[in-house]
Design an enzyme around this catalytic site. Structure first.
Site, mmCIF file in Angstrom:
data_model
loop_
_atom_site.group_PDB
_atom_site.id
_atom_site.type_symbol
_atom_site.label_atom_id
_atom_site.label_comp_id
_atom_site.label_asym_id
_atom_site.label_seq_id
_atom_site.Cartn_x
_atom_site.Cartn_y
_atom_site.Cartn_z
ATOM 1 N N HIS A 155 16.026 15.345 -13.087
ATOM 2 C CA HIS A 155 14.908 15.251 -14.059
ATOM 3 C C HIS A 155 14.239 13.877 -14.017
ATOM 4 O O HIS A 155 13.662 13.431 -14.994
ATOM 5 C CB HIS A 155 15.372 15.507 -15.501
ATOM 6 C CG HIS A 155 16.250 16.699 -15.648
ATOM 7 N ND1 HIS A 155 15.785 17.950 -15.955
ATOM 8 C CD2 HIS A 155 17.601 16.822 -15.493
ATOM 9 C CE1 HIS A 155 16.795 18.800 -16.008
ATOM 10 N NE2 HIS A 155 17.908 18.144 -15.720
ATOM 11 N N SER A 276 -6.450 -3.276 -1.727
ATOM 12 C CA SER A 276 -7.512 -2.807 -2.611
ATOM 13 C C SER A 276 -8.737 -3.680 -2.394
ATOM 14 O O SER A 276 -8.620 -4.887 -2.178
ATOM 15 C CB SER A 276 -7.054 -2.900 -4.060
ATOM 16 O OG SER A 276 -8.168 -2.980 -4.925
ATOM 17 N N LYS A 282 -2.911 -5.943 -4.493
ATOM 18 C CA LYS A 282 -2.412 -4.591 -4.234
ATOM 19 C C LYS A 282 -1.910 -4.374 -2.807
ATOM 20 O O LYS A 282 -2.470 -4.865 -1.853
ATOM 21 C CB LYS A 282 -3.519 -3.557 -4.515
ATOM 22 C CG LYS A 282 -3.909 -3.388 -5.955
ATOM 23 C CD LYS A 282 -2.803 -2.843 -6.833
ATOM 24 C CE LYS A 282 -2.444 -1.406 -6.539
ATOM 25 N NZ LYS A 282 -3.524 -0.480 -6.901
ATOM 26 N N GLU A 289 0.826 8.873 0.393
ATOM 27 C CA GLU A 289 -0.054 9.644 -0.500
ATOM 28 C C GLU A 289 -0.821 10.709 0.271
ATOM 29 O O GLU A 289 -0.985 11.843 -0.189
ATOM 30 C CB GLU A 289 -1.050 8.711 -1.197
ATOM 31 C CG GLU A 289 -0.397 7.771 -2.188
ATOM 32 C CD GLU A 289 -1.402 6.747 -2.723
ATOM 33 O OE1 GLU A 289 -1.781 6.866 -3.894
ATOM 34 O OE2 GLU A 289 -1.806 5.854 -1.972
#
Ligand code: ARG
Length: 456
Positions: A155, A276, A282, A289
């Site tokens: 979970h 970024s 970043k 992704e």
């Protein structure tokens, strides 16, 4: 003029032809198409339907056409409808009347069904190899991290400490089943539909087994209607690709989480991360992704092809031409993702010591405390309840398990003795696991050795 045009008074409207032309997609099958034609021609010659001289002439020309396509010397004109027509028309252009014998006892319906099967056969091999390379990289990392302890989750809540190697080995197992699904599918794929003709068979005395044998296929799809009507093996392959992608997307998700500042467990090489344009600090996990997202393309093709085939009456319907978009989309996406996730993993660093301090006395060791009481003959359900109280006390007082005094433990159960403090080390928890396939050092080592043998 199209191959079938003589019974018509007019040519197909250009817009209609453009709409229905499939060359942009099915040109990918030119090799398979030529291989299938060569087998067909050899069979026709063996059956004395064409002469050996004609056989040779056609085969030599087909090989020339293969080279022309390979070297971009043959224009794959969309106006020629599909790759089968391009090749056949070129053959006739080259050798005239003899070329017109190629299509004896054959239809584009059995031709395309064969091309697709030959393509799938080839791609199954490629996918299997890519999966094996990926498994090897996972195994290498597992071997390097056989004593790296991480929190394991259910979970997405901290559950019990595990070896990182154990976690990676779980993926190796999943990928093995992915390969098994592919090799199992090969049995159903490697059968020839050739000679089914349009769907009803042919009055010409062909030998379907012979052409199948020449194509190194294990037999024929006997029922000629079935041979040209179904696309179930394509659906199975896309389904196998979907399962592979589901597995890749889960690991990708974990890589994304692990590379977050909150986890600080994984870091990607600069070559496999992006920045970024706005926030200078970043470092983004774009490749994981994108794999996660491209899973949608493959699932889309699974539903796409199931929908194309749904409720189609037997036998061939032009709807089936749309199958190739989904087939190639699924296979190409899956191959791309397998390649990139393998590279990405090879260029990811995992911080061995990240969880060492954090897991000392962590509440995720509570199950070990339950097992301790069970070893002292406390019934499991009761032991669970008592340790629940320990946890509750720790949460209230913001303490870790080793920070609670023995007198507090004894207030909860007199079965607790000083030796419980040895349990509050995650390494001990790992070592104490006894069951087969568990996260213990010994079992994990055993699994690593097993996979080293399998994947060598
Ligand atoms: N391009 C067609 C396809 O991929 C080939 C078969 C055409 N057959 C026909 N009867 N029009 O489905």
């Amino acid at each position: 003029m199209a191959l079938w045009n003589s019974r018509f008074k007019k040519q197909l409207a250009e817009s209609a032809l453009k709409f229905s032309s499939s060359i942009d997609i099915d040109q990918k099958l030119f090799n398979e198409d030529i291989d299938g034609s060569i087998a067909h021609v050899r069979m026709l010659s063996k059956q004395k339907i064409i002469s050996p001289a004609e056989e040779k002439k056609i085969i030599d020309s087909l090989e020339e056409i293969r080279n022309e396509i390979l070297n971009n010397k043959l224009k794959l004109d969309w106006k020629k409808e599909d790759i089968h027509s391009v090749i056949e028309e070129r053959l006739v252009e080259k050798i005239g009347e003899t070329g017109k014998k190629l299509h004896t006892a054959r239809s584009r319906n059995d031709q395309i069904a064969l091309d697709e099967r030959l393509y799938i056969k080839k791609e199954i091999g490629v996918l299997e190899k890519l999966i094996s390379s990926f498994q090897k990289v996972l195994l290498k990392i597992a071997d390097k991290h056989k004593d790296t302890i991480i929190p394991g989750y259910t979970h997405l809540q901290r559950a019990q400490p595990i070896l990182f190697a154990h976690h990676l080995l779980a993926y190796i197992e999943m990928l093995q089943r992915d390969k098994e699904r592919l090799s199992d599918l090969l049995k159903r794929v490697n059968l020839s539909p050739l000679g089914a003709a349009a769907f009803a068979g042919t009055s010409i005395l062909i030998d379907r087994y012979y052409s199948a044998k020449l194509l190194k296929m294990n037999g024929i799809i006997e029922n000629s209607i079935d041979a040209v009507s179904d696309r179930d093996v394509l659906i199975e392959l896309i389904s196998a690709c979907s399962i592979i992608m589901m597995h890749l997307s889960r690991l990708s998700e974990e890589l994304i989480l692990w590379s977050s500042q909150e986890f600080s467990f994984a870091s990607f090489d600069d070559e496999y991360a992006t920045g970024s344009s706005l926030m200078p600090q970043k470092k983004n996990p774009d490749f994981a992704e994108l794999i996660r997202a491209k899973t949608g393309r493959v699932y889309g093709s699974l539903i796409g092809l199931l929908t194309v085939m749904k409720a189609l009456p037997l036998a061939y319907n032009r709807d089936m031409q749309e199958d190739k978009y989904h087939l190639f989309n699924a296979v190409d996406t899956t191959k791309d993702c397998l390649n990139i996730i393998t590279e990405l993993l090879m260029h990811t660093n995992f911080n061995k010591n990240r969880f060492v301090d954090e897991l000392k006395g962590d509440l995720s060791l509570a199950t070990d405390l339950v097992d301790y009481l069970v070893r002292k003959n406390v019934p499991f359900r009761k032991a669970h309840n008592l340790v629940g109280k320990v946890v509750s006390k720790c949460v209230e007082e913001n303490l870790k398990l080793h920070q609670l005094s023995i007198s507090d433990y004894k207030k909860i159960s007199t079965k607790f003795d000083d030796d419980i403090y040895e349990l509050f080390n995650p390494g001990v928890s790992i070592k104490n696991k006894k069951s087969e396939g568990s996260t213990s050092y010994k079992e994990v080592e055993k699994q690593i050795q097993k996979w080293k043998k399998i994947l060598k």
